[in-house]
Scaffold this active site. Structure first.
Site, short mmCIF file in Angstrom:
data_model
loop_
_atom_site.label_atom_id
_atom_site.label_comp_id
_atom_site.label_asym_id
_atom_site.label_seq_id
_atom_site.Cartn_x
_atom_site.Cartn_y
_atom_site.Cartn_z
N ASN A 9 58.90 12.66 -81.89
CA ASN A 9 60.18 12.53 -81.33
C ASN A 9 61.31 13.09 -82.36
O ASN A 9 61.58 12.27 -83.29
CB ASN A 9 60.39 10.92 -80.92
CG ASN A 9 61.97 10.82 -80.23
OD1 ASN A 9 62.39 11.92 -80.26
ND2 ASN A 9 62.14 9.58 -80.08
N TRP A 10 61.81 14.24 -82.46
CA TRP A 10 62.59 14.66 -83.20
C TRP A 10 63.93 14.10 -83.12
O TRP A 10 64.91 14.32 -83.95
CB TRP A 10 62.82 16.18 -83.26
CG TRP A 10 61.65 16.99 -83.64
CD1 TRP A 10 60.88 16.33 -84.41
CD2 TRP A 10 61.36 18.52 -83.72
NE1 TRP A 10 59.80 17.46 -84.79
CE2 TRP A 10 60.20 18.77 -84.45
CE3 TRP A 10 62.19 19.45 -83.18
CZ2 TRP A 10 59.68 19.86 -84.66
CZ3 TRP A 10 61.66 20.90 -83.51
CH2 TRP A 10 60.51 21.13 -84.01
N HIS A 94 63.38 5.69 -73.71
CA HIS A 94 63.33 5.23 -75.12
C HIS A 94 64.36 3.90 -75.57
O HIS A 94 65.31 4.03 -75.01
CB HIS A 94 63.54 6.46 -76.23
CG HIS A 94 63.39 6.42 -77.57
ND1 HIS A 94 64.42 5.81 -78.48
CD2 HIS A 94 62.37 6.68 -78.35
CE1 HIS A 94 63.82 5.86 -79.67
NE2 HIS A 94 62.42 6.29 -79.51
N GLU A 96 66.62 3.86 -77.82
CA GLU A 96 67.79 4.40 -78.25
C GLU A 96 68.75 4.66 -76.74
O GLU A 96 69.60 4.51 -77.00
CB GLU A 96 67.85 5.57 -79.06
CG GLU A 96 67.40 5.23 -80.47
CD GLU A 96 66.64 6.04 -81.19
OE1 GLU A 96 66.60 7.30 -81.13
OE2 GLU A 96 66.09 5.59 -82.32
N GLU A 166 56.90 0.51 -78.61
CA GLU A 166 57.70 0.60 -79.70
C GLU A 166 58.63 -0.54 -79.79
O GLU A 166 59.81 -0.79 -79.35
CB GLU A 166 58.73 2.07 -79.45
CG GLU A 166 57.82 3.19 -79.17
CD GLU A 166 58.75 4.34 -79.75
OE1 GLU A 166 58.31 5.20 -80.75
OE2 GLU A 166 59.89 4.44 -79.68
N GLY A 172 62.46 3.28 -87.38
CA GLY A 172 63.32 3.62 -88.62
C GLY A 172 63.51 2.70 -89.48
O GLY A 172 64.63 3.06 -90.35
N SER A 212 58.08 3.54 -87.27
CA SER A 212 57.70 3.75 -88.87
C SER A 212 56.35 4.23 -89.06
O SER A 212 55.77 3.44 -90.07
CB SER A 212 58.07 2.42 -89.65
OG SER A 212 59.32 2.17 -89.30
N GLY A 234 61.00 9.61 -87.71
CA GLY A 234 61.23 10.20 -88.71
C GLY A 234 60.39 11.16 -89.49
O GLY A 234 60.53 12.34 -90.04
P1 PGA Z 1 60.49 6.23 -86.34
O1 PGA Z 1 60.89 6.53 -84.72
O2 PGA Z 1 58.84 6.79 -86.40
O3 PGA Z 1 61.27 6.91 -87.19
O4 PGA Z 1 60.31 4.70 -86.73
C1 PGA Z 1 59.96 6.30 -84.00
C2 PGA Z 1 60.73 6.37 -82.39
O5 PGA Z 1 61.76 6.17 -82.29
O6 PGA Z 1 60.01 6.93 -81.62
#
Ligand code: PGA
Length: 251
Positions: A9-10, A94, A96, A166, A172, A212, A234
């Site tokens: 996931n960029w 997601h 976010e 997640e 992150g 992560s 990331g």
């Molecule tokens: P991360 O993000 O690997 O940077 O923790 C994962 C995601 O948001 O899908």
């Protein structure tokens, strides 16, 4: 037998040149995938140019979409538009999108249905916040997110679903969930699927862990009984790191 899946996931990263360089470098490695799929979910504007360069060892996906097919939704992208770019996958719900853009369980459900209606394979994200976990509500939150999302779907669709667990506090932060906790969540997700859609769907649905993940810890997750792959933010931005994770999953 469920195929393993490594999804990048960029997010809102990479210019067109950087994205193209990534794909060229990845493709140059000629990774022969057997029981694994690798997917890069890129920003909308890069999808078409990346789809042209996708191959057996890498597929392209989107990170979001609207649930309507067309209309007065300034700045939004419809499932029909996504489909016309040639992408196969789309991330739905997601954290976010939920936490920063106000998306709800109900809009997530509409998007999930719209993805199926447009022959896109959805990667549904579920997961609790740190506060919800501290309050002992993690299971309840994840269960509600999943149940509402799949409510209107038929068994055949649910069987093809990809669910990414997640926990928001692991995204992150460099503090991933333990393999025990993430597998426990995956087992619960499979149980809910079984209740709603039967044993066949529960056996075939693929469940990812995200938060992560990198090339050092990926093995822990994919070696568990109920986790079939990972969703990586990331650590997916560096081609060497992403390719390494794909190779480990494919072993
Ligand atoms: P991360 O993000 O690997 O940077 O923790 C994962 C995601 O948001 O899908």
């Amino acid at each position: 037998m469920r195929k393993k899946l490594v999804v990048a996931n960029w997010k809102m990263n990479k210019t067109r040149d950087e994205a193209l360089q990534f794909i060229l470098q990845y493709n140059a490695q000629d990774i022969a995938l057997e029981n694994t799929e690798a997917v890069v979910c890129a920003p909308y504007i890069l999808l078409r140019c990346l789809v042209k360069r996708q191959g057996q060892s890498l597929k392209i996906g989107a990170q979001n979409m609207h649930y309507e097919q067309s209309g007065a939704y300034t700045g939004a992208i419809s499932p029909a538009l996504l489909q016309s770019t040639g992408v196969q996958y789309v991330i739905i719900g997601h954290s976010e999108r939920r936490n920063l853009f106000g998306e709800t369980n109900d809009t997530t459900a509409l998007k999930l249905k719209a993805a199926y209606d447009n022959d896109l394979t959805p990667i549904l994200c579920v997961g609790e916040t740190a506060e919800q976990r501290e309050a002992g509500k993690a299971r309840e939150v994840v269960s509600e997110q999943l149940s509402i999302a799949i409510k209107g779907l038929d068994e055949k669709s649910i069987e093809q679903l990809i669910v990414a667990y997640e926990p928001n506090w692991a995204i992150g932060t460099g503090k991933p969930a333990s393999k025990e906790d993430s597998n426990e969540a995956a087992v619960m997700i499979r149980e809910i699927i079984k209740e709603k859609a039967g044993k066949g769907a529960a056996t075939n649905v693929r469940i990812l862990y995200g938060g992560s993940v990198d090339s050092k810890n990926i093995e822990e997750y994919i070696s568990t009984s109920d986790i079939d792959g990972v969703l990586v933010g990331g650590a997916s931005l560096k081609v060497s790191e992403f390719a390494e994770m794909v190779k480990i999953a494919n072993k």
